[in-house]
Structures are given as C-alpha cells and as structure tokens.
Design an enzyme around this catalytic site. Structure first.
Site, short mmCIF file in Angstrom:
data_model
loop_
_atom_site.label_atom_id
_atom_site.label_comp_id
_atom_site.label_asym_id
_atom_site.label_seq_id
_atom_site.Cartn_x
_atom_site.Cartn_y
_atom_site.Cartn_z
N SER A 275 41.95 53.21 38.06
CA SER A 275 41.73 53.12 39.51
C SER A 275 40.72 54.17 39.97
CB SER A 275 43.04 53.30 40.27
OG SER A 275 43.97 52.33 39.87
N CYS B 246 51.45 57.89 38.15
CA CYS B 246 50.84 56.56 38.30
C CYS B 246 51.11 55.67 37.10
CB CYS B 246 49.33 56.63 38.55
SG CYS B 246 48.65 54.97 38.73
N HIS C 291 44.70 60.85 41.02
CA HIS C 291 45.95 60.55 41.74
C HIS C 291 47.15 60.56 40.80
CE1 HIS C 291 44.47 56.82 40.06
NE2 HIS C 291 45.73 56.42 40.01
N CYS D 108 42.99 57.60 35.42
CA CYS D 108 43.45 56.20 35.53
C CYS D 108 42.24 55.32 35.83
CB CYS D 108 44.48 56.12 36.65
SG CYS D 108 44.97 54.44 37.11
P1 PAD Z 1 42.27 50.54 31.24
O1 PAD Z 1 40.84 50.36 31.50
O2 PAD Z 1 42.71 51.74 30.48
O3 PAD Z 1 42.86 49.25 30.50
C1 PAD Z 1 42.38 47.96 30.73
C2 PAD Z 1 42.36 47.21 29.40
O4 PAD Z 1 41.97 45.87 29.66
C3 PAD Z 1 41.38 47.76 28.38
O5 PAD Z 1 42.05 48.02 27.17
C4 PAD Z 1 40.33 46.66 28.24
O6 PAD Z 1 39.82 46.57 26.92
C5 PAD Z 1 41.13 45.43 28.61
N1 PAD Z 1 40.32 44.30 29.09
C6 PAD Z 1 39.23 44.35 29.89
N2 PAD Z 1 38.77 43.11 30.14
C7 PAD Z 1 39.60 42.25 29.48
C8 PAD Z 1 39.65 40.84 29.35
N3 PAD Z 1 38.76 40.05 29.96
N4 PAD Z 1 40.64 40.31 28.61
C9 PAD Z 1 41.55 41.09 27.99
N5 PAD Z 1 41.55 42.44 28.08
C10 PAD Z 1 40.59 43.01 28.81
O7 PAD Z 1 42.97 50.50 32.68
P2 PAD Z 1 44.42 51.01 33.20
O8 PAD Z 1 45.45 50.59 32.25
O9 PAD Z 1 44.32 52.44 33.61
O10 PAD Z 1 44.52 50.17 34.56
C11 PAD Z 1 44.57 48.74 34.53
C12 PAD Z 1 44.44 48.16 35.92
O11 PAD Z 1 45.60 48.50 36.68
C13 PAD Z 1 43.26 48.68 36.72
O12 PAD Z 1 42.70 47.64 37.49
C14 PAD Z 1 43.88 49.71 37.61
O13 PAD Z 1 43.11 49.94 38.77
C15 PAD Z 1 45.19 49.03 37.93
C16 PAD Z 1 46.26 49.94 38.48
N6 PAD Z 1 47.13 49.44 39.39
C17 PAD Z 1 48.12 50.20 39.93
C18 PAD Z 1 49.08 49.60 40.90
O14 PAD Z 1 49.87 50.33 41.51
N7 PAD Z 1 49.06 48.28 41.06
C19 PAD Z 1 48.26 51.53 39.57
C20 PAD Z 1 47.37 52.03 38.64
C21 PAD Z 1 46.38 51.24 38.09
ZN ZN Z 2 46.42 55.01 38.81
#
Ligand code: PAD
Ligand code: ZN
Ligand code: ZN
Length: 379
Positions: free
Chosen positions: A48, A179, A68, A46
């Site tokens: 994170s 997650c 995680h 992930c």
């Molecule tokens: P990821 O990196 O697979 O996806 C992020 C996407 O965003 C990618 O496709 C990028 O190309 C795109 N991106 C980056 N910058 C920009 C921009 N400026 N404009 C438009 N698109 C953009 O990540 P993910 O899907 O695994 O996770 C996304 C976020 O969610 C990350 O910050 C992670 O830490 C968070 C998260 N939060 C929780 C929670 O419980 N709140 C749980 C798991 C992950």
């Molecule tokens: Zn996660």
C-alpha cells in the site's frame, strides 16, 4: 525531556510520485489535544505504501511521509489523552477506532468513521483532524499517510489511531500486526470465516496473501491453492500451509478455468491479495457458483472499476471486502500481540529482510524485484 518541544529528527520524505525517498531532517511538532507523539522503533514496508510511491492514489498529497505498519514507544501525549502514556509500547492504527461513531458501535463493523475525515476512500487529506500537519521540512508542510506515517524517527497520531501493547512485545516482529499479518489473517478468519475441511484459493503471495494462508491453515482448510506469477514465492507459501501452488504463466487457459478444473467446480473461499481488478474477477470466477465466497483484500488504483455480469452472483456467490481483515483495530491489536507472544501463530515466515531505516530505498527495490515478503526497517 522533549515533551512539549519540537523534535528535530530524520524521516524518509517522498517529495513526489516515482522518486526515491530522501532521508531529511524534519521538525515534528508536539502533539495537540487528543494526539500522541511516538518514537518509531520498527516498521514494515507494505505494498500500500508502494501504491502511493507509484502515484496510483490520484488524490494523494505530496510531499508525504509514508509507512503504516510500525511499532514504537510513546514519547509524549497531548491534553486529554487517557489510553496511552509516555513509555508505553504502542502500534499505530491505520484503521482508527474512536469507539463512538456508528461504525465503532456496530458489533459487526470495523470501519471507524474517523477514517473518512482523515482519509476517506475518496479523499485523502494527509492532515490531522484540525486540518494541519505536525511535520515540516525546510519550511514546507509535509503530509501524513493514513494518520500513521511510520517512515520517520518520530510521528504524531490521533489517539484513535494508536493502541498500547504488551510491555515485552518484540517490536521488530509485532509491527507486522499493524497491517500485513492482521489484514491477511483476519480476511481468512473474520471476513471469509473459513471452515474446517474447506477449499481456498489465494491470489498473490506477498505479506498479505501469505497471512491469508496462515489464517486458512489455522481455520482448518483442507486445500489451500496458492497462486502467483512469481514462482519464487511458492516455497514460502508451502512452508506456511499452501497445499498446491499455481503459476498462471504455466497455463494457456485463464487461471479461473485452471482452478475450476482442479477443484471440480470452484473453491469455497477465494482471496484477491494483489490489487488487480482483473484478478478480482478471476477470484470471483474461481469460487463455487453457489456456495463460494470471494474476499477482495487488495487495494486497487483509486479510479479503477470492475465489471462482470451480476448473474455470477445470482447463483448464490458472495463477494465481499474489508480493511484490516475485519478486526476492530483497537480491541484486536493488543490481543493479536499477546497471541503472537503466546505462539498461537508466527510471523517469522513473513519477515524476509531487515534493513536500517536509512536503507529504505533498498527495501522498496527488493519489493519491486519480487524478492522480499516483508522488509522491516529498524531505527
Ligand atoms: P506484494 O506486492 O508483496 O504481493 C503481491 C503479490 O502478487 C506478489 O507476490 C506478486 O508477484 C503477485 N502478483 C502480481 N500480479 C499478479 C497476477 N496478475 N497474478 C498472480 N499474482 C500476481 O503486496 P502485499 O502483500 O503487501 O499487498 C497486497 C495487496 O493488498 C496490495 O494491493 C495492498 O495495497 C493490499 C492491502 N490491503 C489492505 C487492506 O486492509 N485491505 C491492507 C494492506 C495491504
Ligand atoms: Zn499495509
Ligand atoms: Zn469510530
């Protein structure tokens, strides 16, 4: 029988930020009272985890075992553990559920206060509740990651951070319920409460954003606008339910203006799934000025802040956030696993790569290059 003994096994140790993971032989101590030792069978990667790899979490302690989003089988349990037994298939819960604290007692809350002692939003201890670690390597203490640490053959977690799932659950798929899938899907159905016929904008099309799209579609949204700077993500987004895809790089004006124009004044629901504070404001500005709701899902760097005029909210907008899609983890995860097995939803579209656990660095390389959605590592 390994119960009660130290287990020597392989783990991917991160010795410091911006370094490759090293596959090391580590020692995993037996679980103490109210702890559970788990043999990990599959784990997703992930963003994170990558935030820690990149050193964005300033208070994170190294060396650490990240991961995680896993699934595995209970190897042994400590005294007093009643909710799981050896041989059970389980999912570790990065968002614990103790069932006793104010947060667990509140029907509308999914935030367990245990998380504050393990790794509050401001302080990450990397240790078990008695302030010690179960992991050592070459005589050194290795810290855990949000009380899960799944990038290892064996891990130890608190009983509040693990739940039994269906005996026939396919672990290489359901690990994503630990997650990515639950976080995204729940952000749409629990946090935003997307309604039939509504319009949605999803910023960031990784495992989280695509799971938001799955949730918006199941909730009956009529328009789902998918936004990413990487157009390679659009095909998958459409497959999962996006009705339109927008690359901000194709426009000169700011992305919120583009969304405002496309939707005659803003969407009902917008989601930030990147962890970028500027895009959090863009998501807010893309929502309808009076009935729009914006959900912050992305995890921003630990010391970052956002600023915007409160007048954006005076007109009636709602801004909110949440962990794990608002799901109470221990109650919801077994149900989500059963729902997946009953094909109420699918996670296959999120699974882009499968690698051996020892190829973990390749998995992170795929994430950095924007080529993967979810890489699942198998042991
Ligand atoms: P990821 O990196 O697979 O996806 C992020 C996407 O965003 C990618 O496709 C990028 O190309 C795109 N991106 C980056 N910058 C920009 C921009 N400026 N404009 C438009 N698109 C953009 O990540 P993910 O899907 O695994 O996770 C996304 C976020 O969610 C990350 O910050 C992670 O830490 C968070 C998260 N939060 C929780 C929670 O419980 N709140 C749980 C798991 C992950
Ligand atoms: Zn996660
Ligand atoms: Zn609790």
């Amino acid at each position: 029988d390994t119960a009660g003994k130290v287990i020597k096994c392989k783990a991917a140790v991160l010795w410091g930020p911006r370094q490759p993971f090293k596959i090391e032989e580590i020692e995993v101590a037996p679980p103490k009272a109210h702890e559970v030792r788990i043999k990990i069978v599959a784990t997703g990667i992930c963003r994170s985890d990558d935030h820690v790899l990149e050193g964005l979490m300033k208070d994170k302690k190294y060396p650490v075992i990240l991961g995680h989003e896993g699934a595995g089988i209970v190897e042994s349990i400590g005294d007093g553990v009643t909710n799981v037994k050896p041989g059970d298939k389980v999912i570790p819960l990065f968002l614990p559920y103790c069932g006793k604290c104010r947060g667990c007692a509140e029907p509308k809350s999914n935030f367990c206060y245990t998380l504050i002692s393990f790794c509050s939003i401001v302080k990450l201890t990397g240790l078990m509740s008695d302030n010690t670690s179960r992991f050592t390597c070459k005589g050194q203490v290795i810290y855990n990651h949000i009380n899960t640490s799944t990038f290892t053959e064996y891990t130890v977690v608190d009983e509040s951070s693990v739940v039994k799932i269906h005996d026939d659950a396919p672990l290489e798929k359901v690990c994503l319920i630990g997650c990515g899938f639950s976080t995204g899907y729940g952000s749409a159905v629990n946090l935003a409460k997307v309604e039939p016929g509504s319009t949605c904008a999803v910023f960031g099309l990784g495992g989280i954003g695509l799971s938001v799209i799955i949730g918006c579609k199941i909730a009956g949204a009529s328009r789902i606008i998918a936004i990413d700077v990487n157009s390679k993500k659009f095909e998958k987004a459409k497959e999962l339910g996006a009705t339109e895809c927008v690359n901000p790089k194709d426009y000169e004006n700011p992305i919120h203006e583009v969304i405002m124009n496309m939707t005659d004044g803003g969407v009902h629901y917008s989601f930030e799934c990147i962890g970028n504070t500027d895009i959090m404001v863009s998501a807010l500005l893309s929502s309808h000025l009076s009935c729009g709701t914006t959900v912050i899902v992305g995890v921003s760097p630990s010391l970052s802040t956002i600023s915007f005029t409160p007048r954006l909210l005076l007109t009636g907008r709602t801004l909110k956030g949440g962990l794990f899609g608002g799901f109470k983890s221990k109650e919801s995860v077994p149900q989500l696993v059963s729902d997946l097995m009953a094909e109420k939803f699918k996670v296959d579209g999120l699974l882009s790569h499968k690698l051996l656990f020892t190829e973990i660095n390749k998995g992170f390389e795929l994430l950095h290059k924007g080529e993967s959605i979810r890489t699942v590592l198998t042991f």
